[in-house]
Design an enzyme around this catalytic site. Structure first.
Site, PDB file in Angstrom:
ATOM      1  N   TYR A  41       0.852  -1.188   0.000  1.00 48.00           N
ATOM      2  CA  TYR A  41       0.000   0.000   0.000  1.00 48.00           C
ATOM      3  C   TYR A  41       0.897   1.251   0.000  1.00 48.00           C
ATOM      4  O   TYR A  41       0.697   2.173  -0.793  1.00 48.00           O
ATOM      5  CB  TYR A  41      -0.913  -0.023   1.224  1.00 48.00           C
ATOM      6  CG  TYR A  41      -1.706   1.240   1.411  1.00 48.00           C
ATOM      7  CD1 TYR A  41      -2.911   1.424   0.746  1.00 48.00           C
ATOM      8  CD2 TYR A  41      -1.238   2.257   2.247  1.00 48.00           C
ATOM      9  CE1 TYR A  41      -3.637   2.589   0.895  1.00 48.00           C
ATOM     10  CE2 TYR A  41      -1.959   3.431   2.398  1.00 48.00           C
ATOM     11  CZ  TYR A  41      -3.152   3.594   1.730  1.00 48.00           C
ATOM     12  OH  TYR A  41      -3.853   4.755   1.880  1.00 48.00           O
ATOM     13  N   SER A  87      -1.588  11.747   9.789  1.00 49.48           N
ATOM     14  CA  SER A  87      -0.775  10.562   9.525  1.00 49.48           C
ATOM     15  C   SER A  87       0.686  10.948   9.759  1.00 49.48           C
ATOM     16  O   SER A  87       0.968  12.064  10.213  1.00 49.48           O
ATOM     17  CB  SER A  87      -1.000  10.147   8.083  1.00 49.48           C
ATOM     18  OG  SER A  87      -0.346   8.956   7.837  1.00 49.48           O
ATOM     19  N   LEU A  88       1.592  10.064   9.450  1.00 48.38           N
ATOM     20  CA  LEU A  88       3.018  10.387   9.588  1.00 48.38           C
ATOM     21  C   LEU A  88       3.707  10.160   8.249  1.00 48.38           C
ATOM     22  O   LEU A  88       3.316   9.256   7.507  1.00 48.38           O
ATOM     23  CB  LEU A  88       3.672   9.475  10.620  1.00 48.38           C
ATOM     24  CG  LEU A  88       3.294   9.681  12.091  1.00 48.38           C
ATOM     25  CD1 LEU A  88       3.827   8.546  12.938  1.00 48.38           C
ATOM     26  CD2 LEU A  88       3.840  11.020  12.593  1.00 48.38           C
ATOM     27  N   LYS A 119       6.514   2.239  17.040  1.00 42.55           N
ATOM     28  CA  LYS A 119       5.324   2.483  16.230  1.00 42.55           C
ATOM     29  C   LYS A 119       4.433   1.250  16.336  1.00 42.55           C
ATOM     30  O   LYS A 119       4.724   0.195  15.762  1.00 42.55           O
ATOM     31  CB  LYS A 119       5.708   2.763  14.777  1.00 42.55           C
ATOM     32  CG  LYS A 119       4.526   3.185  13.942  1.00 42.55           C
ATOM     33  CD  LYS A 119       4.986   3.656  12.575  1.00 42.55           C
ATOM     34  CE  LYS A 119       3.849   4.164  11.711  1.00 42.55           C
ATOM     35  NZ  LYS A 119       2.678   3.348  11.674  1.00 42.55           N
ATOM     36  N   ARG A 140      -9.826   7.220  13.764  1.00 31.84           N
ATOM     37  CA  ARG A 140      -9.256   8.304  12.980  1.00 31.84           C
ATOM     38  C   ARG A 140     -10.133   8.697  11.799  1.00 31.84           C
ATOM     39  O   ARG A 140     -10.218   9.878  11.457  1.00 31.84           O
ATOM     40  CB  ARG A 140      -7.863   7.900  12.488  1.00 31.84           C
ATOM     41  CG  ARG A 140      -7.188   9.015  11.756  1.00 31.84           C
ATOM     42  CD  ARG A 140      -5.739   8.714  11.509  1.00 31.84           C
ATOM     43  NE  ARG A 140      -5.581   7.722  10.463  1.00 31.84           N
ATOM     44  CZ  ARG A 140      -4.435   7.186  10.113  1.00 31.84           C
ATOM     45  NH1 ARG A 140      -3.321   7.543  10.747  1.00 31.84           N
ATOM     46  NH2 ARG A 140      -4.357   6.301   9.154  1.00 31.84           N
ATOM     47  N   GLU A 178      -2.870   4.129  20.577  1.00 28.82           N
ATOM     48  CA  GLU A 178      -3.144   2.987  19.711  1.00 28.82           C
ATOM     49  C   GLU A 178      -3.820   1.885  20.517  1.00 28.82           C
ATOM     50  O   GLU A 178      -3.308   1.471  21.562  1.00 28.82           O
ATOM     51  CB  GLU A 178      -1.789   2.498  19.170  1.00 28.82           C
ATOM     52  CG  GLU A 178      -1.849   1.782  17.858  1.00 28.82           C
ATOM     53  CD  GLU A 178      -1.882   2.729  16.650  1.00 28.82           C
ATOM     54  OE1 GLU A 178      -1.954   3.964  16.828  1.00 28.82           O
ATOM     55  OE2 GLU A 178      -1.873   2.198  15.536  1.00 28.82           O
ATOM     56  N   LYS A 305      10.101  11.876  17.210  1.00 24.01           N
ATOM     57  CA  LYS A 305       9.381  13.150  17.354  1.00 24.01           C
ATOM     58  C   LYS A 305      10.309  14.210  17.946  1.00 24.01           C
ATOM     59  O   LYS A 305      11.095  13.895  18.846  1.00 24.01           O
ATOM     60  CB  LYS A 305       8.179  12.970  18.302  1.00 24.01           C
ATOM     61  CG  LYS A 305       7.178  11.924  17.841  1.00 24.01           C
ATOM     62  CD  LYS A 305       6.093  11.659  18.889  1.00 24.01           C
ATOM     63  CE  LYS A 305       5.113  10.622  18.348  1.00 24.01           C
ATOM     64  NZ  LYS A 305       4.121  10.200  19.333  1.00 24.01           N
TER      65      LYS A 305
END
Ligand code: IVH
Length: 704
Positions: A41, A87-88, A119, A140, A178, A305
């Protein structure tokens, strides 16, 4: 230039890609039934991004590259996020991580701190707390509007109903994180689903998504879901008393935000770290790339981050993702490839095992071209068909697996090739294959089958059995093919003349092989028993029998009840051993081995397992304890380590269960065993020194 290969018009390709991405967004976000692995994807999105960047005229306002996820479905009420859930951007290698840091370097000080986090491969969730009380949970969705799953999420034990009274609750706080399902819970759920013929989930993330997407929250409540908090969305100070401020931790840095969230009662993943500079961030990424399977839940990368929240604000975001964070994605463990054929291999007991012949694909760190399919029922359950694309998974040191077919494409439903049917005759000898009522395995019915013979003889020479170096499967196949080997006893009549005229056999390799065969004559009886390849009789059972009876004759004449009475043997093994020795053909082979001078005695004869020579009865420190060994221990083979455990009265099975007393870790331990031990809270014994201490005292090493 990134124009599509094969001269396809970029405009046409961009349109195709948009359709494909939207189709897969829908499969993933609404149907919880993705058809392609994430990596594929991501590749589609990247291809579209590249075309759009090279051809700005081809950008369209509603391109999926400009949004995240998929619009909320109609199953749950829509919830508009007060702050968008973004998103990232991804980095797929160290170079891309470096490029991100270089871009930031123009705007931030050189010694900027980063927070590195795992993640988590789950479902993003936004939890709203008003005046300290849980009021809403939303998925989301497309980043702006998600779905209201308040009731379902309320059943997750990890998620507090109200913030801990030790923190000052803001008027509104959106806690983001999450929802995930631990691997053990996923496996357990699929076991239950299989028993009740329910739908099987392909991986823990899909099972988490499917469990959340239940109209009836009491179903969600039965699913072992967990949560890690990692971000704050909207944040509003109390208005009463006027002039109230927000907690300092929530406005200064990301690390202090995490600490505050932890105090407020949210689970914060312990594996996060504040680092300085890119090389430390990269070291964190590399560490977890290597150790991802040591965790009891799935991760697919690391998120880096910027720690300082005022710097974050300065850096801002694009339409899709913040500039102050990046996801370092691990190489995929699932890929799609073409299933060329399904073939069947014949094992030493005649078991016919189907396996997938694949178009070679690089997945989980190595190129995979073959994968087992276990048995006929598995092929049917997975519904994989030669000629179609399939999803292949290889995780850590686990053997590669075909997960299932890649079914319908965005282009519509192609006609599927015919279902594969299990062959009716043995591919090696042509004899009929038979599957017994109520069993899942199929067997070749011909004892003289050359395929079985090759496997039986290679097994006899293998390391855990007679350890004949240089007698690999290829050579055995060659000898069997030339009629030089019919059974294992033939090995001992080999002479240099046997090899006359065989290409590839020089004087040295002949001498080496004959030397290795010679050396095998003096192996202890239990190795010979292993080598005979008697069904159900493994190393532990072989050792127990050899120790209990001392000689091969003792075992042959013992009779089934006496065999079954041996500790570590039991009725199934006993029956199989008795049946094996009842065969005239087998007894003939054993007689010829004996005449060839192969040792048929066990040093330490007459002793029960646990009372082996060299271990006085008083030192049976592990009686009744089950100790699993994984990885290599310096100076010991796996067999020696296991024998040492058994000699002290313990058991050493091949897998970890809740009855395991300890897991001994050597070099390169099996990730699944480590994970299982961690999940079940089984104590770990590290390296050879601690192992020796365990053998001597029967006690676990003290911590610290
Ligand atoms: S931060 C604006 N931290 O990865 C930044 N996301 O590919 C918001 N994810 O949508 C995300 N672990 O569902 C962040 N430690 C972590 C994460 C994490 C997993 C997910 C999240 C996000 C997706 C982006």
């Amino acid at each position: 230039m990134t124009d599509p290969p094969g001269g396809i018009d970029p405009a046409v390709r961009a349109e195709q890609l948009r359709d494909l991405i939207e189709y897969h967004n829908d499969r993933y976000h609404h149907l919880d039934a993705p058809e392609i692995p994430d990596a594929e994807y991501d590749a589609l999105v990247r291809e579209l991004l590249a075309i759009e960047s090279d051809h700005p005229d081809l950008r369209v306002p509603d391109s999926p590259t400009g949004s995240v996820g998929a619009p909320a479905s109609t199953l749950f009420s829509p919830v508009a996020h007060r702050v968008p859930m973004m998103s990232l951007d991804n980095a797929f290698n160290p170079g891309e991580l470096e490029a991100w840091a270089d871009r930031l370097a123009k705007h931030i000080p050189a010694d900027t701190a980063f927070v590195c986090e795992l993640k988590i491969d789950g479902v993003a969730m936004s939890l709203t707390y008003e005046h300290g009380r849980y009021v809403q949970a939303a998925t989301r969705g497309d980043g702006r509007v998600g779905e209201d799953v308040t009731a379902n999420v309320a059943t997750i034990a990890d998620i507090p109903d109200s913030l801990d009274s030790s923190v000052k609750a803001p008027a509104v706080i959106e806690v983001r994180g999450e929802v995930y399902m631990p691997i053990a819970a996923f496996e357990e759920l699929n076991r239950r689903q299989a028993e009740t013929e329910g739908r099987l989930f392909v991986n823990p993330r899909n099972s988490a998504a499917g469990s959340l997407r239940q109209k009836d929250a009491s179903v969600t409540a039965t699913r072992a879901l967990s949560f890690w908090a990692y971000q704050v969305g909207d944040l509003q100070p109390q208005t009463d008393p006027p002039g109230s401020t927000l907690p300092e931790e929530l406005v200064s840095s990301h690390a202090s935000t995490l600490a505050w969230l932890g105090r407020a009662g949210f689970p914060i993943n312990p594996e996060h770290r504040v680092v300085h500079g890119l090389s430390e961030a990269l070291a964190f990424c590399r560490h977890w790339e290597e150790h991802r399977h040591d965790l009891g839940y799935e991760i697919d990368g690391v998120v880096v981050k910027v720690d300082d929240l005022s710097l974050q604000r300065r850096l801002g975001a694009t339409s899709r993702a913040p500039r102050w964070a990046i996801a370092y994605k691990f190489p995929p463990e699932e890929r799609t490839t073409r299933l060329r054929a399904i073939e069947v291999s014949i094992g030493r007991t005649g078991k016919a095992t189907p396996f997938a012949v694949l178009e070679p694909v690089f997945v989980g760190g190595s190129t995979v071209s073959l994968a087992t399919l276990h048995n006929e029922d598995q092929v049917r359950a997975k519904d994989v068909r030669p000629g179609e694309d399939v999803v292949v998974r290889k995780a850590g040191d686990v053997i590669p697996e075909v997960v299932g077919p890649v079914l319908v494409g965005a282009q519509g439903k192609p006609r599927r090739p015919p279902e594969w049917t299990f062959p009716v005759v043995c591919p090696s000898c042509g004899a009929p294959l038979a599957r017994l009522e109520g069993e899942s395995d199929t067997f070749c019915t011909n004892l003289d089958c050359p395929g079985q013979r090759v496997q039986r003889i290679s097994h006899f020479g293998s390391r855990s059995a007679m350890d004949i170096e240089g007698l690999g499967e290829q050579r055995v196949e060659l000898f069997v093919g030339r009629g030089l080997l019919v059974d294992v006893a033939d090995l001992y009549s080999f002479t240099p003349d046997t090899f006359a005229g065989i290409e590839g056999f020089g004087a040295l390799s002949i001498a080496n092989l004959l030397g290795a065969i010679e050396a095998s004559r003096s192996r202890p009886l239990h190795r010979l028993l292993v080598g005979l390849g008697i069904r159900h009789l493994g190393q532990v059972g072989s050792l127990a029998l050899a120790r209990a009876f001392g000689t091969l004759d003792g075992i042959v004449s013992a009779g089934e009840p006496a065999l079954a009475a041996v500790d570590g043997v039991g009725p199934i093994i006993a029956a199989s051993v008795a049946e094996w020795f009842a065969s005239e053909v087998n007894r003939g082979v054993v007689d010829r081995l004996r005449r060839a001078g192969v040792n048929v005695e066990e040093p330490g004869r007459g002793e029960v397992v646990g009372g082996a020579v060299g271990v006085p009865f008083a030192d049976r420190t592990l009686v009744g304890k089950s100790v699993v060994v994984t990885g290599t221990l310096e100076g010991l083979t796996r067999e020696e380590a296991e024998e040492a455990i058994v000699a002290r009265g313990g058991k050493s099975p091949g897998s970890v269960s809740k009855r395991t007393f300890a897991v001994v870790l050597g070099e390169s331990p099996g990730a699944s065993k480590v994970t299982k031990a961690e999940q079940l809270g089984i104590p770990v014994v590290n390296g050879v020194e601690q192992f020796v201490a365990l053998l001597e005292t029967g006690e676990l090493p003290s911590k610290g």
